[in-house]
Design a protein around this motif. Structure first.
Motif, PDB file in Angstrom:
ATOM      1  N   GLY A  38     123.226  25.740 102.585  1.00 56.36           N
ATOM      2  CA  GLY A  38     124.551  25.207 102.263  1.00 56.36           C
ATOM      3  C   GLY A  38     125.287  24.893 103.549  1.00 56.36           C
ATOM      4  N   TYR A  39     126.613  24.747 103.432  1.00 57.52           N
ATOM      5  CA  TYR A  39     127.425  24.434 104.614  1.00 57.52           C
ATOM      6  C   TYR A  39     128.101  25.707 105.113  1.00 57.52           C
ATOM      7  CZ  TYR A  39     126.950  19.785 102.647  1.00 57.52           C
ATOM      8  OH  TYR A  39     126.436  18.620 102.129  1.00 57.52           O
ATOM      9  N   LEU A  40     128.110  25.864 106.402  1.00 50.31           N
ATOM     10  CA  LEU A  40     128.778  27.017 106.999  1.00 50.31           C
ATOM     11  C   LEU A  40     130.290  26.758 106.985  1.00 50.31           C
ATOM     12  CD1 LEU A  40     127.744  29.558 108.631  1.00 50.31           C
ATOM     13  CD2 LEU A  40     128.412  28.299 110.670  1.00 50.31           C
TER      14      LEU A  40
ATOM     15  N   LEU B  48     120.947  26.109 110.539  1.00 49.51           N
ATOM     16  CA  LEU B  48     119.893  25.133 110.237  1.00 49.51           C
ATOM     17  C   LEU B  48     120.180  23.726 110.748  1.00 49.51           C
ATOM     18  CD1 LEU B  48     119.230  26.369 106.590  1.00 49.51           C
ATOM     19  CD2 LEU B  48     117.979  26.991 108.647  1.00 49.51           C
ATOM     20  N   GLY B  49     121.029  23.595 111.748  1.00 55.64           N
ATOM     21  CA  GLY B  49     121.264  22.262 112.342  1.00 55.64           C
ATOM     22  C   GLY B  49     122.481  21.565 111.762  1.00 55.64           C
TER      23      GLY B  49
ATOM     24  N   TYR C  28     124.642  23.170 108.792  1.00 59.36           N
ATOM     25  CA  TYR C  28     123.961  23.784 107.649  1.00 59.36           C
ATOM     26  C   TYR C  28     123.595  25.216 108.006  1.00 59.36           C
ATOM     27  CZ  TYR C  28     122.848  19.226 105.505  1.00 59.36           C
ATOM     28  OH  TYR C  28     122.898  17.998 104.909  1.00 59.36           O
ATOM     29  N   ALA C  29     123.581  26.078 106.986  1.00 61.85           N
ATOM     30  CA  ALA C  29     123.154  27.462 107.239  1.00 61.85           C
ATOM     31  C   ALA C  29     122.647  28.068 105.941  1.00 61.85           C
ATOM     32  CB  ALA C  29     124.334  28.273 107.755  1.00 61.85           C
ATOM     33  N   LEU C  30     122.019  29.200 106.050  1.00 63.32           N
ATOM     34  CA  LEU C  30     121.766  30.008 104.849  1.00 63.32           C
ATOM     35  C   LEU C  30     121.922  31.471 105.195  1.00 63.32           C
ATOM     36  CD1 LEU C  30     118.805  31.580 104.715  1.00 63.32           C
ATOM     37  CD2 LEU C  30     117.980  29.342 104.056  1.00 63.32           C
ATOM     38  N   LYS C  31     122.253  32.240 104.147  1.00 61.66           N
ATOM     39  CA  LYS C  31     122.378  33.685 104.319  1.00 61.66           C
ATOM     40  C   LYS C  31     121.207  34.285 103.563  1.00 61.66           C
ATOM     41  CE  LYS C  31     126.878  35.389 104.397  1.00 61.66           C
ATOM     42  NZ  LYS C  31     128.083  35.974 103.829  1.00 61.66           N
ATOM     43  N   ASP C  32     120.434  35.143 104.190  1.00 65.36           N
ATOM     44  CA  ASP C  32     119.297  35.704 103.458  1.00 65.36           C
ATOM     45  C   ASP C  32     119.744  36.923 102.649  1.00 65.36           C
ATOM     46  OD1 ASP C  32     119.303  37.920 105.151  1.00 65.36           O
ATOM     47  OD2 ASP C  32     117.581  37.241 106.350  1.00 65.36           O
ATOM     48  N   SER C  33     118.807  37.549 101.955  1.00 65.74           N
ATOM     49  CA  SER C  33     119.222  38.619 101.042  1.00 65.74           C
ATOM     50  C   SER C  33     119.715  39.862 101.787  1.00 65.74           C
ATOM     51  CB  SER C  33     118.102  38.961 100.062  1.00 65.74           C
ATOM     52  OG  SER C  33     116.875  38.787 100.685  1.00 65.74           O
ATOM     53  N   ASP C  34     119.468  39.945 103.100  1.00 63.88           N
ATOM     54  CA  ASP C  34     120.047  41.060 103.872  1.00 63.88           C
ATOM     55  C   ASP C  34     121.396  40.670 104.482  1.00 63.88           C
ATOM     56  OD1 ASP C  34     117.788  42.629 103.484  1.00 63.88           O
ATOM     57  OD2 ASP C  34     116.764  41.686 105.188  1.00 63.88           O
TER      58      ASP C  34
ATOM     59  N   GLN D 196     135.529  35.919 108.881  1.00 62.47           N
ATOM     60  CA  GLN D 196     134.918  35.786 107.554  1.00 62.47           C
ATOM     61  C   GLN D 196     134.187  34.455 107.487  1.00 62.47           C
ATOM     62  OE1 GLN D 196     137.890  36.195 104.461  1.00 62.47           O
ATOM     63  NE2 GLN D 196     138.967  37.618 105.809  1.00 62.47           N
ATOM     64  N   ILE D 197     132.878  34.533 107.314  1.00 59.31           N
ATOM     65  CA  ILE D 197     132.050  33.325 107.280  1.00 59.31           C
ATOM     66  C   ILE D 197     131.308  33.256 105.954  1.00 59.31           C
ATOM     67  CG2 ILE D 197     129.945  32.323 108.286  1.00 59.31           C
ATOM     68  CD1 ILE D 197     130.957  32.789 110.972  1.00 59.31           C
ATOM     69  N   SER D 198     131.234  32.067 105.363  1.00 61.63           N
ATOM     70  CA  SER D 198     130.454  31.903 104.131  1.00 61.63           C
ATOM     71  C   SER D 198     129.554  30.696 104.238  1.00 61.63           C
ATOM     72  CB  SER D 198     131.375  31.656 102.938  1.00 61.63           C
ATOM     73  OG  SER D 198     132.052  32.809 102.589  1.00 61.63           O
ATOM     74  N   VAL D 199     128.601  30.650 103.326  1.00 59.98           N
ATOM     75  CA  VAL D 199     127.764  29.458 103.185  1.00 59.98           C
ATOM     76  C   VAL D 199     128.065  28.916 101.792  1.00 59.98           C
ATOM     77  CG1 VAL D 199     125.418  28.555 103.196  1.00 59.98           C
ATOM     78  CG2 VAL D 199     126.007  30.483 104.687  1.00 59.98           C
ATOM     79  N   VAL D 200     128.522  27.655 101.728  1.00 59.52           N
ATOM     80  CA  VAL D 200     129.017  27.118 100.459  1.00 59.52           C
ATOM     81  C   VAL D 200     128.325  25.806 100.095  1.00 59.52           C
ATOM     82  CG1 VAL D 200     131.304  28.179 100.807  1.00 59.52           C
ATOM     83  CG2 VAL D 200     130.913  25.819 101.566  1.00 59.52           C
ATOM     84  N   ASP D 201     128.521  25.400  98.817  1.00 57.77           N
ATOM     85  CA  ASP D 201     127.967  24.108  98.382  1.00 57.77           C
ATOM     86  C   ASP D 201     129.028  23.021  98.550  1.00 57.77           C
ATOM     87  OD1 ASP D 201     129.770  24.413  96.325  1.00 57.77           O
ATOM     88  OD2 ASP D 201     128.251  24.941  94.819  1.00 57.77           O
TER      89      ASP D 201
END
Ligand code: PRX
Length: 639
Positions: free
Chosen positions: A444-446, A495-496, A483-489, A427-432
Motif C-alpha cells: 500500500g502507500y506509506l 518498496l520504492g 509504497y510499503a508493506l507491514k508484515d505480520s510482526d 505514527q506510520i500506516s500503510v493504506v490503500d
C-alpha cells in the motif's frame, strides 16, 4: 525471511512509552538536549499542514555544532578529511570554530544579512561544512547544490532562491580529472540579478577567470576577525533550502527550520548510531544531498563526534579505496548506500577481506531499498556478522530518519531488507487508495499521521504546492510518495516510489523534469521517461521520444544531442541508459501517458491484459502502439 538478532544491549523501553503517550511532550524533552539562548513558549503550533516547533525559543545551529564543544573538545578532530588525490587534513573543533567565525564575518562584510540566501557549490572539502555553518551563524539560509549539477540547473536554483553570494571552488577532483566548477558558476550567473559576489576556494589551482565580483577565499579569511557571536535565531528560522526533484517540471525548494530540525537530528543520531565519544563515524553521502546535510554536517557535529569526510569517487583509484579508508581511520560506524554496496559486492570479497575492518561496530544504509542479498553481504563480509545493520528510511522533506532500527535505544531482531519500525513519536500506516489501513503483508502507500520536529516548514515560496504535493492525497496525513508493506510482526518494508519520481543510484530524478528538458529539443514533439530495474544502480532511465514530422537529423545525431542536452540542462546523473524513438506513446483517453506499460515493455516484462487499463484507454490503439514500441526496442538492440 530469517531474523537476525544482534544489538548493542540497549533496551530503553521508557522512551518508547513516553513517546507513545504524548509525542509533543516527548519531543519537548528531546529538545532540551540542545543549547537554547532562551526557551520556547509553545512546543508545537500545529496548523495542518504547517508545523512550528518550539515557538519563541531562540537557538543557533553553528553554536550547537561548535561553540558548545570548545570547553572540553576543542582539540578533538571534527573532520578527518581524505582528498581523492591522497592528501589528508585534520580539522579540530577549534579549527572549525575559527574558520566558521572568520567566514561569517566575511559574509557580513559582503552585505549578507539574516534571512538572505547563500548558494554553495563546492566539492567534498572542509570548506563546504564551514560555509554552511558560517551561514547558520549569521542567520543566512544556505542552499547547497550538488557539485555534479550543470550550469542551467544551478541557474534555476540561484534565480529561485535569489542568492546574494555564491561560494564555489576553482575546480573539483572527480576520478582523477578536474571539473571546472568556477566556469560552471560563471555560466550559471551570467545574467543573475541577485548574485553580488562569488567566493572562490582554490582547490585544484586551475587557471580561472576572476571578475570584479569574484574574491578568493584565502585572501578574505586571512584578513577576517575570528570572533563572530552567533545570531540568536527563532527556532523556526529557515536554516536551509535544498532543491529536490518531484512530480512537477521544476525542482522544489524544500525549506527546513532550525530548532525542530536539530532536535530531530540530535535524537536520531543518538538512537540510530549509539554515538560515543570514541567513535570514528563515516557517512559516504555527498553533502549536496540531504543525507550529507543531516548526517555528515549537523548531526555528528551536534554530538561532538569525529568523522571521516572523503572527497572523491568510492572506487578511485581502485576498488579498494573505501576499505582502505575504513582501515586507515579505524572507522567504527559506516553509513552508505545500497548502490555503493552493490558496486563493492561486484568487485568480489577478496578486496574487503584483505583489509582489517575489525574496528567496525555498526553499519547503516540509506537512500533506496536494500535488497536482502546485499544486506547479507554487508552483514557478513563487511560487518563480519557482529555489526547490526540499520536500514534508515527518510527523505529530503523529512529532515531526518523516520523508519530505522535504533540500536542506541533498543535491541530488536533485524530482518534483511526491512527498515523495521518508525522512530519514537511517529505514527506510520500503510493504506490503500481510500486511506484505509491495508492488512498485513499487503502493499500500500506509506503515510505519516502526525507531525515530527525535522519536517519541512514548506516549499520555498510555494505553500500551495507544499499542501498539494504532500497533504492532499489523504486528509491530515503526510504522503511521502512511497509504497510499503507491514508484515505480520509489524515490520515495515519500503518498496520504492509510488509516484513519477525515479531513484537512480539513490538520486531522485523527476520524470516530468526530464521530459520537459527532452521536449525542449527542437526536433522532439513528445517524450515519456520511465525507470527500469538495474542490478547496480537500482533503477536506470529509459527515454521514449516522438519526433516532429519534419525532422531531418538522423537518429544517431539526435541521440547524441539529447544526451548532451540532458547533461547540460540537468546533469550527468540524469543520463538515460536508452533512448527509443517512436511514433506514438501509449495514453489513456484523457491523454495521460501510461508509464506503467512503458516500464513493463522496456524491461521485457509481460504486459498481460490491457483491456482493464485505467481511465478507459482505447485498447486497440494501445495494443498497436505497444507492438510498434516493441519493434523499436528490438531494432534498437540490434543497432
Ligand atoms: O523512495 C524513498 C527512498 O528515497 C526517497 C527519498 O529520497 P531523497 O529525498 O533523495 O532522500 C534520500 C536520503 C534520505 C524516499 O521517498 N528511500 C530513502 N531511504 C530509503 C528509501 N527507500 C527504501 N529504503 C530506504 N532506507
Amino acid at each position: 525471511m530469517s531474523e537476525i538478532t544482534i544489538g548493542l544491549g540497549n533496551n530503553d523501553v521508557k522512551t518508547r512509552l513516553d513517546a507513545d503517550s504524548n509525542f509533543i511532550g516527548f519531543w519537548e524533552k528531546q529538545a532540551k538536549n540542545l543549547s537554547w539562548f532562551s526557551s520556547w513558549e509553545k512546543t508545537l503550533d500545529w496548523n495542518p499542514p504547517f508545523a512550528k516547533w518550539f515557538v519563541g525559543g531562540k537557538i543557533n545551529a553553528s553554536y550547537n555544532a561548535l561553540d558548545i564543544h570548545q570547553k572540553d573538545k576543542s582539540d578533538k578532530p571534527a573532520i578527518l578529511w581524505e582528498g581523492e588525490n591522497g592528501e589528508s587534513k585534520i580539522l579540530t573543533y577549534k579549527d572549525m570554530w575559527v574558520q566558521v567565525q572568520k567566514l561569517a564575518n566575511v559574509l557580513k562584510s559582503l552585505g549578507v544579512q539574516k534571512g538572505d540566501r547563500v548558494t554553495i557549490y563546492l566539492p567534498m572539502i572542509p570548506e563546504l561544512p564551514i560555509s554552511m555553518l558560517a551561514c547558520a551563524r549569521i542567520g543566512a539560509t544556505h542552499t547547497v547544490i550538488f557539485s555534479g549539477f550543470s550550469a542551467s540547473a544551478i541557474k534555476d536554483r540561484i534565480d529561485d532562491s535569489k542568492s546574494k553570494v555564491v561560494i564555489t571552488a576553482d575546480g573539483g577532483y572527480r576520478r582523477g580529472s578536474v571539473i571546472s566548477l568556477k566556469e560552471i558558476i560563471d555560466e550559471a550567473i551570467k545574467d543573475s540579478k541577485s548574485v553580488k559576489n562569488v567566493i572562490v576556494v582554490e582547490r585544484t589551482k586551475t587557471k580561472i577567470k576572476m571578475s570584479s565580483k569574484d574574491l578568493f577565499w584565502n585572501a578574505l579569511l586571512d584578513n577576517a576577525s575570528d570572533i563572530c557571536p552567533p545570531e540568536k535565531l527563532d527556532s523556526t528560522h529557515p536554516l536551509f533550502i535544498l532543491y529536490t526533484s518531484g512530480t512537477t517540471g521544476k525542482p522544489k525548494g524544500v525549506l527546513h527550520g532550525t530548532g525542530g530540525y536539530l532536535t530531530h537530528l540530535h535524537s536520531t543520531f543518538k538512537w540510530a548510531f549509539d554515538i560515543k565519544d570514541s567513535d570514528v563515524y563515516f557517512c559516504t553521502a555527498d553533502i549536496g544531498w540531504v543525507t550529507g546535510h543531516s548526517y555528515v554536517v549537523y548531526a555528528p557535529l551536534l554530538h561532538g563526534a569525529t568523522q571521516v569526510m572523503y572527497e572523491g569517487a568510492p572506487d578511485f583509484p581502485d576498488a579498494s579505496r573505501m576499505w582502505n579508508i575504513l582501515h586507515k581511520y579505524k572507522v567504527t560506524i559506516f553509513y552508505t548506500t545500497p548502490t555503493a554496496l552493490r558496486m563493492f559486492m561486484r568487485f568480489g570479497d577478496d578486496i574487503p577481506n584483505s583489509f582489517d575492518l575489525s574496528s567496525l561496530r555498526l553499519l547503516g544504509s540509506v537512500g533506496e531499498p536494500i535488497n536482502p542479498e546485499v544486506w547479507k553481504w554487508y552483514f557478513k563480509i563487511i560487518g563480519k556478522e557482529k555489526c547490526p545493520i540499520i536500514d534508515t528510511w527518510w527523505q529530503t522533506e523529512t529532515g531526518g530518519m523516520l523508519i530505522s532500527a535504533l540500536p542506541g535505544l533498543e535491541t530488536i531482531p533485524l530482518k534483511p531488507g526491512s527498515g523495521t519500525r518508525p522512530i519514537p513519536g511517529l505514527q506510520i500506516s500503510v493504506v490503500d487508495d481510500d486511506g484505509k489501513d491495508v492488512s498485513a503483508n499487503t502493499k500500500g502507500y506509506l503515510v505519516i499521521k502526525n507531525p515530527w520536529p525535522g519536517m519541512l516548514l514548506t516549499l520555498w515560496g510555494d505553500d500551495k504546492k507544499y499542501r498539494d504535493v504532500y497533504w492532499s492525497k489523504y486528509k491530515d496525513c503526510y504522503y511521502p510518495g512511497d509504497y510499503a508493506l507491514k508484515d505480520s510482526d509489524g515490520y515495515l518494508w519500503l518498496l520504492g516510489r509510488a509516484d513519477d519520481v525515479l531513484k537512480v543510484a539513490g538520486h531522485r530524478i523527476g520524470t516530468a523534469e526530464l521530459e520537459s528538458c527532452i521536449v525542449s529539443h527542437p526536433d522532439v514533439a513528445e517524450s515519456a521517461v520511465c525507470g527500469i530495474p538495474d542490478q547496480l544502480k537500482g533503477e536506470v532511465i529509459i527515454v521514449f521520444a516522438v519526433l516532429k514530422q519534419n525532422t531531418t537529423l538522423d537518429v544517431k545525431t539526435l541521440e547524441k544531442e539529447l544526451i548532451t542536452k540532458i547533461r547540460n540542462d540537468i546533469g550527468a546523473i540524469a543520463t538515460p541508459k536508452e533512448i527509443y524513438f517512436v511514433t506514438k506513446l501509449p495514453k489513456t483517453r484523457s491523454g495521460k501517458i501510461m508509464r506503467r506499460l512503458l516500464k513493463a515493455i522496456s524491461s521485457n516484462e509481460t504486459i498481460g491484459d490491457v483491456s482493464t487499463l485505467e481511465d478507459g484507454a482505447a485498447v486497440s490503439e494501445i495494443q498497436s502502439t505497444l507492438e510498434e514500441l516493441k519493434k523499436s526496442i528490438k531494432l534498437r538492440s540490434e543497432f
